[in-house]
Design a protein around this motif. Structure first.
Motif, PDB file in Angstrom:
ATOM      1  N   GLU A  40       0.811  -1.218   0.000  1.00  0.00           N
ATOM      2  CA  GLU A  40       0.000   0.000   0.000  1.00  0.00           C
ATOM      3  C   GLU A  40       0.848   1.273   0.000  1.00  0.00           C
ATOM      4  O   GLU A  40       0.321   2.367  -0.188  1.00  0.00           O
ATOM      5  CB  GLU A  40      -0.932   0.001   1.206  1.00  0.00           C
ATOM      6  N   PRO A  79       1.156   3.980  -4.535  1.00  0.00           N
ATOM      7  CA  PRO A  79      -0.193   4.217  -5.068  1.00  0.00           C
ATOM      8  C   PRO A  79      -0.503   3.392  -6.317  1.00  0.00           C
ATOM      9  O   PRO A  79      -1.628   2.926  -6.485  1.00  0.00           O
ATOM     10  CB  PRO A  79      -0.204   5.719  -5.379  1.00  0.00           C
ATOM     11  N   ALA A 106      -1.316  -0.015  -4.815  1.00  0.00           N
ATOM     12  CA  ALA A 106      -2.464  -0.037  -3.897  1.00  0.00           C
ATOM     13  C   ALA A 106      -3.799   0.161  -4.587  1.00  0.00           C
ATOM     14  O   ALA A 106      -4.838  -0.120  -3.993  1.00  0.00           O
ATOM     15  CB  ALA A 106      -2.285   1.025  -2.817  1.00  0.00           C
ATOM     16  N   ASN A 107      -3.794   0.596  -5.850  1.00  0.00           N
ATOM     17  CA  ASN A 107      -5.056   0.914  -6.510  1.00  0.00           C
ATOM     18  C   ASN A 107      -5.827  -0.296  -7.017  1.00  0.00           C
ATOM     19  O   ASN A 107      -6.952  -0.168  -7.465  1.00  0.00           O
ATOM     20  CB  ASN A 107      -4.838   1.925  -7.640  1.00  0.00           C
ATOM     21  N   HIS A 130      -3.491  -2.868   5.406  1.00  0.00           N
ATOM     22  CA  HIS A 130      -4.467  -2.094   6.174  1.00  0.00           C
ATOM     23  C   HIS A 130      -5.847  -2.438   5.640  1.00  0.00           C
ATOM     24  O   HIS A 130      -6.325  -1.818   4.699  1.00  0.00           O
ATOM     25  CB  HIS A 130      -4.186  -0.599   6.037  1.00  0.00           C
ATOM     26  N   TYR A 158     -10.156  -0.335   7.034  1.00  0.00           N
ATOM     27  CA  TYR A 158     -10.801   0.921   6.666  1.00  0.00           C
ATOM     28  C   TYR A 158     -11.221   0.878   5.197  1.00  0.00           C
ATOM     29  O   TYR A 158     -10.747   0.052   4.420  1.00  0.00           O
ATOM     30  CB  TYR A 158      -9.851   2.098   6.914  1.00  0.00           C
ATOM     31  N   ASP A 159     -12.092   1.801   4.801  1.00  0.00           N
ATOM     32  CA  ASP A 159     -12.560   1.844   3.416  1.00  0.00           C
ATOM     33  C   ASP A 159     -11.401   1.977   2.435  1.00  0.00           C
ATOM     34  O   ASP A 159     -11.458   1.443   1.334  1.00  0.00           O
ATOM     35  CB  ASP A 159     -13.553   2.988   3.214  1.00  0.00           C
ATOM     36  N   SER A 160     -10.343   2.661   2.825  1.00  0.00           N
ATOM     37  CA  SER A 160      -9.182   2.818   1.945  1.00  0.00           C
ATOM     38  C   SER A 160      -8.491   1.481   1.673  1.00  0.00           C
ATOM     39  O   SER A 160      -7.696   1.376   0.744  1.00  0.00           O
ATOM     40  CB  SER A 160      -8.180   3.800   2.557  1.00  0.00           C
ATOM     41  N   GLY A 161      -8.803   0.460   2.453  1.00  0.00           N
ATOM     42  CA  GLY A 161      -8.189  -0.849   2.288  1.00  0.00           C
ATOM     43  C   GLY A 161      -9.037  -1.859   1.535  1.00  0.00           C
ATOM     44  O   GLY A 161      -8.763  -3.057   1.596  1.00  0.00           O
ATOM     45  N   LYS A 162     -10.040  -1.405   0.812  1.00  0.00           N
ATOM     46  CA  LYS A 162     -10.927  -2.334   0.086  1.00  0.00           C
ATOM     47  C   LYS A 162     -10.149  -3.235  -0.862  1.00  0.00           C
ATOM     48  O   LYS A 162     -10.403  -4.434  -0.945  1.00  0.00           O
ATOM     49  CB  LYS A 162     -11.986  -1.567  -0.705  1.00  0.00           C
ATOM     50  N   GLU A 163      -9.192  -2.665  -1.582  1.00  0.00           N
ATOM     51  CA  GLU A 163      -8.415  -3.462  -2.530  1.00  0.00           C
ATOM     52  C   GLU A 163      -7.515  -4.447  -1.788  1.00  0.00           C
ATOM     53  O   GLU A 163      -7.288  -5.562  -2.257  1.00  0.00           O
ATOM     54  CB  GLU A 163      -7.603  -2.565  -3.467  1.00  0.00           C
ATOM     55  N   SER A 164      -7.033  -4.056  -0.623  1.00  0.00           N
ATOM     56  CA  SER A 164      -6.217  -4.972   0.182  1.00  0.00           C
ATOM     57  C   SER A 164      -7.047  -6.153   0.664  1.00  0.00           C
ATOM     58  O   SER A 164      -6.581  -7.292   0.659  1.00  0.00           O
ATOM     59  CB  SER A 164      -5.587  -4.236   1.370  1.00  0.00           C
TER      60      SER A 164
END
Length: 182
Positions: free
Chosen positions: A117, A120, A123-124, A146, A149-155
């Protein structure tokens, strides 16, 4: 980080993969989401300390450092975790009083060596995250994702591909405490 309302989703994926993980909890999140923290422990995962407020522990007083760690430790124990509590510093920063406190209390500081992550362009997408991890993991690697959180959807979407791919390469998975035993 976390736990958050995404905990059930992550735990479900890990259960389907028959995998135990180490979650570094932020005290404020754990305090707000104790039920999720207890679910992590009940599922057999490991909880570690990621400070109470997730602020950089650089140029902080000894009392601030002590409060950040001990308050989170108490919450981790309240969640039912009974193992050794390892520590991961926010942002990987550990200068001056934080290392002093940790050494005085014989606490293990856990860092990582694979963090997709951070880039960028990686992480996208879950495919890019999976590819990055499969290309960069080596024996003893600690993979930092991570997922809470919503920022970790791809993770989150990359977990299955990472686990499947690394298992195909002959890797097994361990919690941080199990890794430290070797």
């Amino acid at each position: 980080d976390g736990p958050t309302d995404r905990t059930d989703e992550v735990l479900s994926i890990l259960e389907d993969l028959n995998l135990k993980a180490t979650f570094y909890a932020i005290g404020t999140d754990l305090g707000k989401n104790m039920i999720e923290g207890k679910k992590i422990v009940a599922a057999g995962h490991e909880l570690g300390n990621h400070t109470y407020s997730h602020k950089r522990m650089v140029l902080k007083s000894f009392n601030v450092v002590q409060h950040e760690i001990e308050k989170t430790d108490a919450l981790i124990k309240e969640a039912g975790y009974q193992g050794e509590i390892t520590f991961r510093p926010p942002y990987g920063k550990k200068l001056f009083l934080l290392p002093y406190y940790l050494k005085q209390h014989n606490r293990k500081t856990i860092m990582w060596d694979v963090e997709p992550e951070s880039y960028p362009e990686v992480a996208n997408s879950s495919e890019n995250i999976t590819k990055y991890v499969l290309e960069n993991a080596k024996p003893g690697s600690i993979i930092l994702l991570h997922v809470m959180y919503d920022s970790g959807k791809e993770s989150v979407k990359s977990i299955e591909g990472i686990v499947t791919g690394l298992r195909q390469q002959g890797y097994t998975f361990k919690t941080v405490s199990e890794l430290l035993e070797n």
